[in-house]
Design an enzyme around this catalytic site. Structure first.
Site, short mmCIF file in Angstrom:
data_model
loop_
_atom_site.label_atom_id
_atom_site.label_comp_id
_atom_site.label_asym_id
_atom_site.label_seq_id
_atom_site.Cartn_x
_atom_site.Cartn_y
_atom_site.Cartn_z
CE LYS A 151 -4.22 1.71 2.11
NZ LYS A 151 -4.69 2.16 0.81
N GLY A 174 6.33 0.77 5.90
CA GLY A 174 7.23 -0.17 5.24
C GLY A 174 7.34 0.09 3.75
CB CYS A 175 4.76 0.62 1.17
SG CYS A 175 3.96 -0.98 1.38
CB THR A 176 6.99 5.26 2.94
OG1 THR A 176 5.59 5.47 2.70
CG2 THR A 176 7.74 6.57 2.76
CB ALA A 214 8.85 3.69 -2.34
#
Length: 156
Positions: free
Chosen positions: A39, A44-46, A49
């Site tokens: 998401k 974590g995704c930030t 990325a």
């Protein structure tokens, strides 16, 4: 379709953050890092990325393109890119068909609740479109460096 190391990956087309239709075959002749993440804007995704962003130039020097895929809509991807200055494509897999094909759309548990979502995973595709490495159940810390190292050691 299921993916298998050493085998050709079937072409797919998804909409990018800018609204363009993007196909895997558009990148024939380059290595591709396909990373599936749950998401936009989550911690974590930030981190993942931004780690890819920070190593973007190093991947580019190895003739490698980075593509992020999640079930988030195009608008969300564009906000994510704008907020974190991401220099690579994010593709919207809202019906999770591509995630299903790669075997990363999984039943997950969080705080006792069950739901379906993306299992963080990365796939490294060579210049001919064959899968060379898969990283499943990825832990964010150190992962981008691990992917970069694999390309340096195996695809140059």
């Amino acid at each position: 379709m299921t993916v298998e190391v050493g085998k050709q990956i079937e072409n797919f087309t998804l909409q990018s953050h800018s609204g363009e239709q993007v196909s895997l075959s558009d990148f024939r002749g380059k290595h591709v890092v396909l990373y599936f993440y749950p998401k936009d804007m989550t911690p974590g995704c930030t981190t993942e990325a931004c780690d890819f962003r920070d190593q973007h130039e190093s991947f580019g020097e190895l003739d490698t393109v980075i593509i992020g895929i999640s079930p988030d809509p195009v608008k969300s991807h564009q906000k994510f890119i704008d907020k974190h200055d991401l220099p690579f494509l994010l593709l919207a897999d809202e019906d999770h068909k591509v995630a299903d094909d790669f075997g990363v759309w999984k039943l997950k548990k969080n705080f006792g609740k069950e739901y379906y979502g993306i299992e963080r995973s990365t796939f490294i595709v060579d210049k001919e479109g064959k899968l060379q490495r898969e990283f499943r159940k990825v832990k964010v810390k150190g992962h981008v460096e691990e992917a970069l190292q694999f390309i340096k050691e195996n695809l140059q």
